[in-house]
Structure formats: structure tokens, C-alpha cells
Design a protein around this motif. Structure first.
Motif, PDB file in Angstrom:
ATOM      1  N   ILE A  54      17.437 -31.061  36.787  1.00  0.00           N
ATOM      2  CA  ILE A  54      16.120 -31.593  36.159  1.00  0.00           C
ATOM      3  C   ILE A  54      15.161 -30.628  35.556  1.00  0.00           C
ATOM      4  O   ILE A  54      14.718 -30.924  34.288  1.00  0.00           O
ATOM      5  CB  ILE A  54      15.295 -32.650  37.242  1.00  0.00           C
ATOM      6  N   GLY A  55      15.153 -29.518  36.144  1.00  0.00           N
ATOM      7  CA  GLY A  55      14.258 -28.514  35.610  1.00  0.00           C
ATOM      8  C   GLY A  55      14.947 -28.108  34.085  1.00  0.00           C
ATOM      9  O   GLY A  55      14.223 -27.825  33.455  1.00  0.00           O
ATOM     10  N   ALA A  56      16.363 -27.928  33.988  1.00  0.00           N
ATOM     11  CA  ALA A  56      17.019 -27.290  32.832  1.00  0.00           C
ATOM     12  C   ALA A  56      16.757 -28.556  32.050  1.00  0.00           C
ATOM     13  O   ALA A  56      16.496 -28.185  30.552  1.00  0.00           O
ATOM     14  CB  ALA A  56      18.355 -27.401  33.199  1.00  0.00           C
ATOM     15  N   LEU A  57      16.774 -29.750  32.282  1.00  0.00           N
ATOM     16  CA  LEU A  57      16.698 -30.906  31.199  1.00  0.00           C
ATOM     17  C   LEU A  57      15.536 -31.086  30.803  1.00  0.00           C
ATOM     18  O   LEU A  57      15.304 -31.331  29.671  1.00  0.00           O
ATOM     19  CB  LEU A  57      17.005 -32.232  31.969  1.00  0.00           C
ATOM     20  N   TYR A 167      19.640 -39.071  28.208  1.00  0.00           N
ATOM     21  CA  TYR A 167      20.025 -37.538  28.786  1.00  0.00           C
ATOM     22  C   TYR A 167      20.488 -37.969  30.153  1.00  0.00           C
ATOM     23  O   TYR A 167      21.156 -37.210  31.150  1.00  0.00           O
ATOM     24  CB  TYR A 167      18.917 -36.803  29.177  1.00  0.00           C
ATOM     25  N   VAL A 168      20.157 -39.323  30.603  1.00  0.00           N
ATOM     26  CA  VAL A 168      20.591 -39.689  31.979  1.00  0.00           C
ATOM     27  C   VAL A 168      22.132 -39.588  32.246  1.00  0.00           C
ATOM     28  O   VAL A 168      22.346 -38.951  33.495  1.00  0.00           O
ATOM     29  CB  VAL A 168      20.129 -41.269  32.451  1.00  0.00           C
ATOM     30  N   PRO A 169      22.934 -39.915  31.727  1.00  0.00           N
ATOM     31  CA  PRO A 169      24.515 -39.730  31.934  1.00  0.00           C
ATOM     32  C   PRO A 169      24.672 -38.287  32.491  1.00  0.00           C
ATOM     33  O   PRO A 169      25.586 -37.801  33.231  1.00  0.00           O
ATOM     34  CB  PRO A 169      25.297 -40.234  31.077  1.00  0.00           C
ATOM     35  N   THR A 170      24.300 -37.549  31.274  1.00  0.00           N
ATOM     36  CA  THR A 170      24.419 -36.039  31.591  1.00  0.00           C
ATOM     37  C   THR A 170      23.865 -35.390  32.848  1.00  0.00           C
ATOM     38  O   THR A 170      24.111 -34.727  33.538  1.00  0.00           O
ATOM     39  CB  THR A 170      23.878 -35.263  30.282  1.00  0.00           C
ATOM     40  N   LEU A 171      22.637 -35.925  33.205  1.00  0.00           N
ATOM     41  CA  LEU A 171      22.002 -35.515  34.312  1.00  0.00           C
ATOM     42  C   LEU A 171      22.740 -35.912  35.476  1.00  0.00           C
ATOM     43  O   LEU A 171      22.953 -35.047  36.495  1.00  0.00           O
ATOM     44  CB  LEU A 171      20.566 -36.087  34.278  1.00  0.00           C
ATOM     45  N   ILE A 172      23.216 -37.128  35.662  1.00  0.00           N
ATOM     46  CA  ILE A 172      23.840 -37.652  36.610  1.00  0.00           C
ATOM     47  C   ILE A 172      25.214 -36.938  37.184  1.00  0.00           C
ATOM     48  O   ILE A 172      25.549 -36.455  38.145  1.00  0.00           O
ATOM     49  CB  ILE A 172      24.310 -39.147  36.588  1.00  0.00           C
ATOM     50  N   PHE A 173      25.988 -36.798  36.015  1.00  0.00           N
ATOM     51  CA  PHE A 173      27.349 -36.065  36.100  1.00  0.00           C
ATOM     52  C   PHE A 173      27.024 -34.485  36.376  1.00  0.00           C
ATOM     53  O   PHE A 173      27.880 -33.963  37.058  1.00  0.00           O
ATOM     54  CB  PHE A 173      28.156 -36.482  35.309  1.00  0.00           C
ATOM     55  N   GLY A 174      26.069 -34.088  35.781  1.00  0.00           N
ATOM     56  CA  GLY A 174      25.844 -32.520  35.885  1.00  0.00           C
ATOM     57  C   GLY A 174      25.549 -32.387  37.226  1.00  0.00           C
ATOM     58  O   GLY A 174      25.855 -31.337  37.883  1.00  0.00           O
ATOM     59  N   ALA A 175      24.547 -32.897  37.798  1.00  0.00           N
ATOM     60  CA  ALA A 175      24.118 -32.652  39.244  1.00  0.00           C
ATOM     61  C   ALA A 175      25.169 -33.300  40.234  1.00  0.00           C
ATOM     62  O   ALA A 175      25.153 -32.298  41.283  1.00  0.00           O
ATOM     63  CB  ALA A 175      22.956 -33.494  39.440  1.00  0.00           C
TER      64      ALA A 175
END
Length: 218
Positions: A54-57, A167-175
Motif C-alpha cells: 500500500i505504501g509503494a502504491l 490499481y486494485v488487482p495489482t495490489l491484491i496479487f502483489g501483496a
């Protein structure tokens, strides 16, 4: 293309939207989380992958309005539109410049900040891998948002509202990659999904961004 990339890198640093601003914001988020949720190591270990992502996003989001705004204000964007280089190439170079000045420093700094959140040793490698694979998608998607709102007064808020859902899909799979790596689980499925999002964004969004810019420049 190299000259355009060098120019954009210099502008990003001089305008205050370079790696320093993103890193400072990333550090602030990481430092404030333990104050908000408490110093319990077990809790911090559990939420560390998600908080770091989340911080990176948000750090990437912070500098998106500068991708095209400076060129719009000084008229350079009109000149670039008439250059021999296709608009798709121009947009790709600008996304690359944003990633180098914002995304890459976050990837390199993430392990050091993971120490503050008690990230397990097993998770450092996968945190770096997930950010390295996922942050290019953030820059490309952000460039598309910048193209949509270029020339609008106070377009930064509108751009954030447009870009955050993408951005949400990238956040979900990245985390998820970082979380599974920290817990010693297999990361193949979320990592492939994350890579698919990045490659899909790189393949499609430069054309969409170029089309939007052509409409805005008419």
C-alpha cells in the motif's frame, strides 16, 4: 528515445517528483503504521506485506500528475506530438521514466523498510520480486490516468479516483505474493497473475494513452 528518457529523468528530479519524494512518503507510511496498530511483533509480521505494498502504491500515485503536466504547461507535448517518434513510444518512455524515478527506488528500499515492520526473513526476496514485477504496471496505468486528465485544472484528484480502481488487482496479487513468500507458501499463482497484469498493461495501455492524448491535443 534515449534523449527523451534522459530529459524526463532530469525533469522529474528537478521538479521535485523524483525518487526522494516517493521514498520519503514510503518511509513515513512505514514508520507511522506501528504507532497506529501497536508494537506487537506478531501483528506487524502479519500485515507487513500488505502495508508495504500500500505504501509503494500511494508513493507511485503521489507523482503521477507530473508525468505529462510539465510538458503540457510549457508546450513540449505539442512538439512531441509532431515528432517522428510515435505517440505510443513517447507514452512508453514517460512511463519508463516514472518507474525509474519512483518505482525502482521503492523496490530497492522495500527490504530496509520491511525491517521496521518485522517482515519475516523468508519474505524479503518475494517482496522485492513482487514489487519489481508489479510496479511497472503502476507506472503504465498511472500514465494512462495522466493522459486522461492532462490539461484539466486540479486534475490530480480526478486522476486518483480514476487510477485507484485500476490499481486494485495489482495490489491484491502483489501483496499476496509477498504474504505467501513470508509464510513459506507457494507463490506461483499470484506471481503469474501479477506478471500477466504488468505485461497486459505494457501491451495495451500505451496505445490507449496515445489515443487519449491525440484527442486532448486537438
Amino acid at each position: 528515445m534515449i534523449a527523451l528518457l534522459t530529459r524526463d529523468l532530469r525533469l522529474a528530479v528537478r521538479a521535485g517528483g523524483g525518487f526522494g519524494l516517493g521514498l520519503a512518503f514510503f518511509l513515513i507510511v512505514t514508520v507511522l503504521v506501528p504507532f497506529g496498530v501497536g508494537p506487537e511483533t506478531a501483528l506487524l509480521t502479519k500485515i507487513a506485506p500488505g502495508i508495504l505494498w500500500i505504501g509503494a502504491l500511494l508513493a507511485c500515485l503521489l507523482s503521477l500528475d507530473r508525468i505529462l503536466a510539465l510538458d503540457w504547461e510549457d508546450g513540449s507535448l505539442d512538439l512531441l506530438a509532431t515528432a517522428p517518434l510515435p505517440m505510443e513510444g513517447i507514452v512508453t518512455i514517460k512511463a519508463l521514466a516514472h518507474w525509474i524515478t519512483t518505482g525502482l527506488p521503492l523496490v530497492l528500499a522495500a527490504p530496509a523498510l520491511g525491517v521496521l515492520l518485522s517482515l519475516p526473513t523468508e519474505g524479503y526476496l518475494w517482496l522485492v520480486v513482487s514489487l519489481a514485477v508489479g510496479t511497472p504496471a503502476l507506472s503504465v496505468i498511472g500514465t494512462f490516468g495522466a493522459a486522461l486528465t492532462v490539461g484539466l485544472k486540479r486534475g490530480g484528484l480526478l486522476m486518483s479516483l480514476l487510477v485507484l480502481p485500476m490499481y486494485v488487482p495489482t495490489l491484491i496479487f502483489g501483496a499476496e505474493v509477498a504474504r505467501r513468500g513470508a509464510e513459506g507458501l507457494t507463490v506461483q499463482t499470484p506471481l503469474l497473475m501479477l506478471a500477466g497484469i504488468s505485461f497486459g498493461a505494457l501491451a495495451l495501455l500505451p496505445f490507449a494513452s496515445a489515443g487519449v492524448l491525440r484527442v486532448n491535443l486537438r
